[in-house]
Motif scaffolding. Sequence first.
Motif, mmCIF file in Angstrom:
data_model
loop_
_atom_site.group_PDB
_atom_site.id
_atom_site.type_symbol
_atom_site.label_atom_id
_atom_site.label_comp_id
_atom_site.label_asym_id
_atom_site.label_seq_id
_atom_site.Cartn_x
_atom_site.Cartn_y
_atom_site.Cartn_z
ATOM 1 N N ASN A 9 -12.732 145.950 -10.564
ATOM 2 C CA ASN A 9 -12.450 145.525 -9.039
ATOM 3 C C ASN A 9 -12.874 144.172 -8.696
ATOM 4 O O ASN A 9 -13.195 143.739 -7.759
ATOM 5 C CB ASN A 9 -13.239 146.506 -8.185
ATOM 6 C CG ASN A 9 -12.639 147.919 -8.218
ATOM 7 O OD1 ASN A 9 -11.611 148.044 -8.486
ATOM 8 N ND2 ASN A 9 -13.629 149.128 -7.952
ATOM 9 N N LEU A 35 -9.141 143.771 -12.767
ATOM 10 C CA LEU A 35 -9.093 144.845 -11.734
ATOM 11 C C LEU A 35 -9.668 146.173 -12.271
ATOM 12 O O LEU A 35 -9.773 147.132 -11.373
ATOM 13 C CB LEU A 35 -7.609 144.909 -11.267
ATOM 14 C CG LEU A 35 -7.224 144.102 -10.291
ATOM 15 C CD1 LEU A 35 -5.845 144.501 -9.765
ATOM 16 C CD2 LEU A 35 -8.148 143.686 -9.184
ATOM 17 N N TYR A 74 -11.310 141.485 -7.575
ATOM 18 C CA TYR A 74 -10.015 140.482 -7.029
ATOM 19 C C TYR A 74 -10.165 139.363 -7.029
ATOM 20 O O TYR A 74 -8.938 138.786 -7.175
ATOM 21 C CB TYR A 74 -9.933 141.380 -5.731
ATOM 22 C CG TYR A 74 -9.885 142.790 -5.641
ATOM 23 C CD1 TYR A 74 -8.586 143.356 -5.944
ATOM 24 C CD2 TYR A 74 -10.693 143.643 -5.336
ATOM 25 C CE1 TYR A 74 -8.335 144.891 -6.003
ATOM 26 C CE2 TYR A 74 -10.564 144.993 -5.223
ATOM 27 C CZ TYR A 74 -9.319 145.593 -5.681
ATOM 28 O OH TYR A 74 -8.973 146.892 -5.552
#
Length: 136
Positions: free
Chosen positions: A54, A51, A56
């Motif tokens: 980013n 994360l 996910y």
Amino acid sequence: STMTMSDTNNNMEDATTTPATEETNGMALEKPNFTIEVHSIISAKQKQHGLLQNNYANYRQYCTRRIDRLSHSKANSGSVKSKLSHKGKTKREFRKIVLDVDNIDHVNLVLVWLAQAERAWAHAMELKGEYDLKIA
């Protein structure tokens, strides 16, 4: 955020145990309580598994693997029953266990719920990112 529930065999590094008593049929049963530092667990796992960039999808895959590991741990071993098949080989059969606050006896059972919530959140954020790319 802190969550407190019962635990009989605590082996989590982020959980603490304190004794509590419960009345059952006039007898006092000692039931230890455990405390889970939810925010510290989540933030540490998010930083370790993608994360910061980013990513996910990577975090969601990690949550899926963690749910599988926690679900098959010794704390949740009642959900799988071994039996002999017609050829004499051992076969494993799944038995669904309904969990609620009253019958939670190990911290790993609560961590399964936490990992499921994190996996759903990561999937929602992944879909939102794809949607934002399509609009832009």
